[in-house]
Write a protein that holds these residues in place. Structure first.
Motif, PDB file in Angstrom:
ATOM      1  N   SER A 362       0.766  -1.354  -0.124  1.00  0.00           N
ATOM      2  CA  SER A 362      -0.117  -0.125   0.000  1.00  0.00           C
ATOM      3  C   SER A 362       0.785   1.275   0.095  1.00  0.00           C
ATOM      4  N   GLU A 363       2.224   1.187   0.775  1.00  0.00           N
ATOM      5  CA  GLU A 363       3.061   2.283   0.303  1.00  0.00           C
ATOM      6  C   GLU A 363       3.797   2.172  -0.809  1.00  0.00           C
ATOM      7  N   GLY A 364       3.713   1.582  -1.817  1.00  0.00           N
ATOM      8  CA  GLY A 364       4.456   1.333  -2.939  1.00  0.00           C
ATOM      9  C   GLY A 364       5.859   0.925  -2.583  1.00  0.00           C
ATOM     10  N   LYS A 365       6.034   0.385  -1.792  1.00  0.00           N
ATOM     11  CA  LYS A 365       7.486  -0.049  -1.561  1.00  0.00           C
ATOM     12  C   LYS A 365       7.759  -1.349  -2.208  1.00  0.00           C
ATOM     13  N   ILE A 366       6.614  -2.201  -2.600  1.00  0.00           N
ATOM     14  CA  ILE A 366       6.640  -3.492  -3.429  1.00  0.00           C
ATOM     15  C   ILE A 366       6.454  -3.382  -4.765  1.00  0.00           C
ATOM     16  N   ASP A 367       7.271  -3.777  -5.664  1.00  0.00           N
ATOM     17  CA  ASP A 367       6.844  -3.276  -7.032  1.00  0.00           C
ATOM     18  C   ASP A 367       6.121  -4.454  -7.823  1.00  0.00           C
ATOM     19  N   ILE A 368       6.400  -5.739  -7.541  1.00  0.00           N
ATOM     20  CA  ILE A 368       5.776  -6.859  -7.834  1.00  0.00           C
ATOM     21  C   ILE A 368       5.131  -7.787  -7.055  1.00  0.00           C
ATOM     22  N   LEU A 369       3.915  -8.019  -6.926  1.00  0.00           N
ATOM     23  CA  LEU A 369       3.159  -8.848  -5.608  1.00  0.00           C
ATOM     24  C   LEU A 369       2.809 -10.039  -6.747  1.00  0.00           C
ATOM     25  N   ILE A 370       3.186 -11.084  -6.093  1.00  0.00           N
ATOM     26  CA  ILE A 370       2.585 -12.504  -6.591  1.00  0.00           C
ATOM     27  C   ILE A 370       1.904 -13.141  -5.715  1.00  0.00           C
ATOM     28  N   GLY A 371       0.628 -13.817  -6.382  1.00  0.00           N
ATOM     29  CA  GLY A 371       0.011 -14.541  -5.448  1.00  0.00           C
ATOM     30  C   GLY A 371      -0.924 -15.221  -6.320  1.00  0.00           C
TER      31      GLY A 371
END
Ligand code: ADP
Ligand code: MG
Length: 690
Positions: A362-371
Motif C-alpha cells: 500500500s505504500e508502494g514499496k513493493i513493485d511486483i506482488l505475486i499470489g
C-alpha cells in the motif's frame, strides 16, 4: 388444432406421442414440441431415385415402384407377409416380418413404392422389411420414403416411430414456427427460411437439401453464440483510462540484461505487441498464448519490468499457490541483484509477515506482488497498480477483471495461457481480447516421446520408468481420481501410491501429491521433489499446471482416456524441460474406439494448436473454455473449425444488427430477442437491464 403454448406445448399433448412415449422422450431431455423438433437426425439414408426392378443390384439401397401381384400371409407367433410386385421391366419378391401394420392394406392391384437394401436371398426375395409407401397411381411422385432420417437412439422407441412422430409433430406445429431473421438477411446468406429448414433437416430428399438445412441451423447456432458474446462483452467493456507505460531503448536494454539468454524471435515479436499496448492510456487486454515451455514467463516479466521502470506496481496472479510460489522463485532468480522489490502473498503466512507485506504494497514499496486470485480481491491495497498479469494456463479470467475494476483502478491486463487456441478463433471468440502467440519454442528443446499402452502392458511401462529412475531421472504417475470411487472402476492415486511404493518401486522414494492437501504440505513435497529427495510423484491433476522440475523426464498417465487432450498436453509439458529427452506413456482402455483415436492423434503430434483444435472439436466450446465462465452454448450442428467462414459471416451480421439496435429493443428484433433468450436462457437476462 390450436395449441396456446405453441412450441412450448408438452409433447404428451401432441398427436402420436401420449404419456407412455412422452416418458421415454423425457429421459433424453425432450419435454416440449420445440425440443422434439430440435432433435435432429444424426445422419440419413438416401435411397436415391426410383429404379427399374431389372436394374437392381445386390447390396445397394434402392427405391422401386410396382404393382402388387400376389399377397401371401403367414400367421403365427411372428406374422409374415410375402408379396410379388412388378413394373414394366420385371417382377420380384418382397417380404416383411412382424407385419401386422400392413394387414388389410396390401392388396393385389395396389401400387406401392418400397425403399430398402437389395439383399437377394435363396428364395428370390429382393427386399426384406423395406419401407413402404402406398401410391394412388404409378405416376404418384410424392416421395415420402426416398430418405430415411436416422435419429440418435431413444430407448424404447423404434427409430421408425421416432421419425414418424417428428414428422407428424412438425406438420401439426408448423404454423407456430416463426422466422426470427429478416428476409434480407436470409437472402443475402442464401439461407433457407426456418420452416423449410425444419422440414428438410428431418426429411431431405437428397444430400444437397440436407446440407442446406444444416447450413441454416449451423448459421443460427453461430449467430446466437456471437450475439451472446457481443452482448456480454458490451457489458464488461472497459470504460476507464490506464496509465501510459512507455518503454524506450534504455529500459529495453536494462530488462534484457536480466535474462541469461537472448530472447527468441517469437518472444521479441510478442513483446513488441505488448509494449505498444502498454504505451497507451487505453487499457491493454491481451492474451499471451504459447505452448508449455514456450517462454511466456520471460515475456510476462519483461512486461512487468516495463511497468516497474515507469514506477508503477504489478500484480501477478497464478491459479494455485504452488504456481504462485514457483513464479516467485523464478522471478527472484531473474531479478537477483536488481533493485526491483518483489513479494509473495499466499495462504498460511504468519499474520505479522502478511501485514507487513500488505503495508509495503500500500505504500508502494513493493513493485511486483505475486499470489493467487485473492491478490486483487481481499484487503490488498496497491498504491499504484498499473499492470495485472494473470497466469490462467487454461482458464480465462473474466470475472477477475471486473473485480479489480470495481476498486476504481484500471490496470493493463496480460493473460497467459498454455492452451493454444487457433488464432483466428480466439479473435472471434474473445473479441476485445488481443492475442499474441509465441509460436516457436526456445532452441534445444526435444519433443516429448509419446506412446500409448494397454493396461496389460503395464509391467513394460513400470520397467521403463525404473530404468529412468536408475539413471537419476525423475517421474510422475498421474491418475484421474484421488480415492477409489464406487461408480467407476478406476485405479486411484492414493491406492496406487501405496501399491507402487511397496510392490513396484520399493528401492525408490515414492510420494503422493494431490489437490486436497494443505498448501504447506504440497509445497514441502514439491520442494523435496525438486531437490531430488523424491524420485517418483504419484499425483492427481494438481501437477497439470506449470510445475517446473528440470530432471523430471518420465510421465505415466493411467486411464488417460479420461482426460481432455489439452489437459494431457499440459501434463506432457511437465517433462523433459531441460533439454533431456522426455517420455510420456499413456495407458488407456483399448475398448473405447473414439478415445483410442483421440489418443493416437495425441501421440502423433506435439503441436499444441493441432491438439487444441481436436479437443475443441471433440468437446465443444463450452467445455473447452469452461461453460460457467463464458456461457457459450454447445454447438449441435455447427463446427467451430469447419464452419469458421460461416461464423465470420454470422459475426458480421450480428455486429451490424447491434450497431443499429444495441439492446435489440426495436420491434423488428422482437423475435430475435425471444430466440436469444430461448437459446441462451438466463445467462443473457441482463440485456433487459441495458
Ligand atoms: P512457459 O511459461 O511458456 O511455460 P517459461 O517462460 O517457463 O515457459 O520458459 C520455459 C523454459 O525455457 C525456462 O526454463 C526458461 O528459462 C527457458 N527459456 C525461456 N526463454 C528462453 C530463450 N529465449 N532461450 C532459451 N531458453 C529460454
Ligand atoms: Mg510458465
Amino acid at each position: 388444432m390450436n395449441y396456446p403454448d405453441g412450441l412450448d406445448t408438452n409433447i404428451r399433448f401432441s398427436k402420436g406421442v401420449g404419456p407412455q412415449r412422452a416418458k421415454l422422450f423425457e429421459r433424453v431431455g425432450i419435454y416440449t414440441v420445440g425440443q422434439l423438433i430440435d432433435f435432429f437426425p444424426s445422419r440419413y439414408r438416401f435411397f436415391g431415385r426410383v429404379k427399374k426392378i431389372a436394374d437392381l443390384k445386390p447390396h445397394q439401397d434402392a427405391v422401386i415402384i410396382g404393382r402388387v401381384e400376389s399377397v401371401q400371409w403367414q400367421y403365427g407367433r411372428r406374422s409374415r407377409v410375402i408379396i410379388d410386385i412388378s413394373d414394366d421391366s420385371g417382377w420380384t419378391t418382397i417380404r416383411w416380418f412382424n407385419s401386422n401394420y400392413l394387414s388389410g392394406k396390401l392388396k393385389v392391384g395396389q401400387w406401392i413404392k418400397v425403399a430398402g437394401r437389395v439383399s437377394y436371398s435363396l428364395d428370390d426375395t429382393v427386399f426384406t422389411n423395406p419401407k413402404i409407401q402406398f401410391l394412388t397411381s404409378p405416376e404418384d411422385d410424392s416421395d415420402e420414403i426416398n430418405t430415411q432420417p436416422v435419429y440418435p437412439t431413444i430407448k424404447g422407441i423404434y427409430p421408425r416411430t421416432v421419425a414418424y412422430i417428428v414428422g407428424r409433430v412438425l406438420e401439426d406445429f408448423e404454423e407456430y414456427i416463426e422466422e426470427w431473421h429478416s428476409s434480407e438477411l436470409l437472402r443475402k446468406n442464401h439461407l433457407l427460411n426456418i420452416r423449410e429448414a425444419y422440414k428438410l433437416i428431418h426429411k431431405p430428399a437428397n444430400h444437397k437439401q440436407a446440407e442446406k438445412a444444416r447450413l441454416r441451423f449451423a448459421y443460427d447456432e453461430l449467430f446466437f453464440m456471437q450475439l451472446g458474446i457481443l452482448l456480454s462483452r458490451r457489458k464488461r467493456q472497459i470504460t476507464g483510462k490506464s496509465v501510459k507505460l512507455p518503454c524506450g531503448d534504455k529500459i529495453d536494454t536494462h530488462i534484457r540484461r536480466r535474462f541469461p539468454f537472448p530472447l527468441t524471435d517469437s518472444q521479441d515479436k510478442v513483446i513488441r505487441e505488448i509494449v505498444s499496448d502498454m504505451n497507451s492510456t487505453r487499457p491493454m487486454y491481451r492474451l499471451l498464448q504459447g505452448d508449455v515451455g514456450a517462454g511466456k514467463t520471460v515475456v510476462a516479466l519483461y512486461a512487468g519490468l516495463v511497468a516497474v521502470a515507469n514506477h508503477y506496481q504489478v500484480a501477478i496472479m497464478a491459479p494455485t499457490e504452488i504456481l504462485a510460489q514457483q513464479h516467485y522463485q523464478k522471478l527472484c532468480k531473474y531479478l537477483e541483484g536488481s533493485r526491483v522489490k518483489i513479494a509473495l502473498l499466499v495462504g498460511g503466512m504468519k499474520k505479522s509477515v502478511r501485514d507487513e507485506i500488505l503495508r509495503e504494497v500500500s505504500e508502494g514499496k513493493i513493485d511486483i506482488l505475486i499470489g493467487t486470485h485473492s491478490l486483487i480481491q481481499k484487503d490488498v491495497k496497491f498504491s499504484s497498480l498499473a499492470l495485472v498479469i494473470i497466469d490462467e494456463q487454461h482458464k480465462f479470467g473474466v470475472a477477475q477483471r471486473s473485480a479489480i475494476q470495481s476498486k476504481g483502478i484500471c490496470p493493463h491486463y496480460l493473460v497467459m495461457t498454455a492452451t493454444p487456441i487457433p488464432r483466428s478463433l480466439a479473435l472471434t471468440i474473445f473479441g476485445d481480447l488481443q492475442v499474441s502467440t509465441i509460436d516457436k519454442l526456445p532452441p534445444g528443446r526435444k519433443p516429448v516421446k509419446t506412446k500409448l499402452y494397454r493396461q496389460s502392458q503395464i509391467n513394460e511401462v513400470w520397467n521403463f520408468v525404473k530404468s529412468k529412475l536408475k539413471a537419476g531421472e525423475q517421474g510422475f504417475i498421474v491418475y484421474p481420481l484421488l480415492n477409489p470411487s464406487d461408480k467407476l472402476e478406476l485405479k486411484s492415486a492414493a491406492e496406487q501410491a501405496e501399491y507402487l511404493a511397496k510392490n513396484v518401486f520399493p528401492e525408490f522414494r515414492v510420494e503422493l501429491i494431490h489437490g486436497q492437501m494443505k498448501s504447506e504440505t504440497k509445497r514441502d513435497i514439491m520442494r523435496k521433489f525438486k531437490e531430488k529427495q523424491i524420485d517418483l510423484l504419484v499425483a492427481t491433476v494438481v501437477i497439470e499446471v506449470g510445475i517446473d522440475v528440470p530432471d523430471a523426464t518420465v510421465l505415466v498417465i493411467e486411464h488417460s482416456e479420461r482426460f481432455g487432450l489439452s489437459q494431457l498436453h499440459q501434463l506432457r509439458g511437465r517433462v523433459g524441460r531441460s533439454g533431456q529427452q522426455g517420455y510420456c506413456l499413456l495407458i488407456a482402455d483399448a475398448r473405447n474406439k473414439i478415445a483410442k483415436k483421440r489418443l493416437s492423434v495425441f501421440t502423433k503430434t506435439t503441436d499444441g494448436f493441432k491438439i487444441a483444435e481436436e479437443d475443441l472439436r471433440i468437446r465443444g466450446p463450452g467445455e473447452f473454455f469452461g461453460t460457467a465462465q463464458h456461457g457459450l452454448p454447445e454447438l449441435k450442428v455447427a463446427d467451430l473449425i469447419d464452419d469458421y467462414q460461416l461464423m465470420l459471416i454470422a459475426r458480421n451480421d450480428v455486429q451490424k444488427i447491434l450497431r443499429d439496435d444495441p439492446h435489440l429493443a426495436k420491434v423488428e428484433h422482437k423475435k430475435l430477442r425471444e430466440q436469444l433468450i430461448r437459446r441462451l436462457g438466463d445467462k443473457f437476462k441482463f440485456i433487459d437491464a441495458g
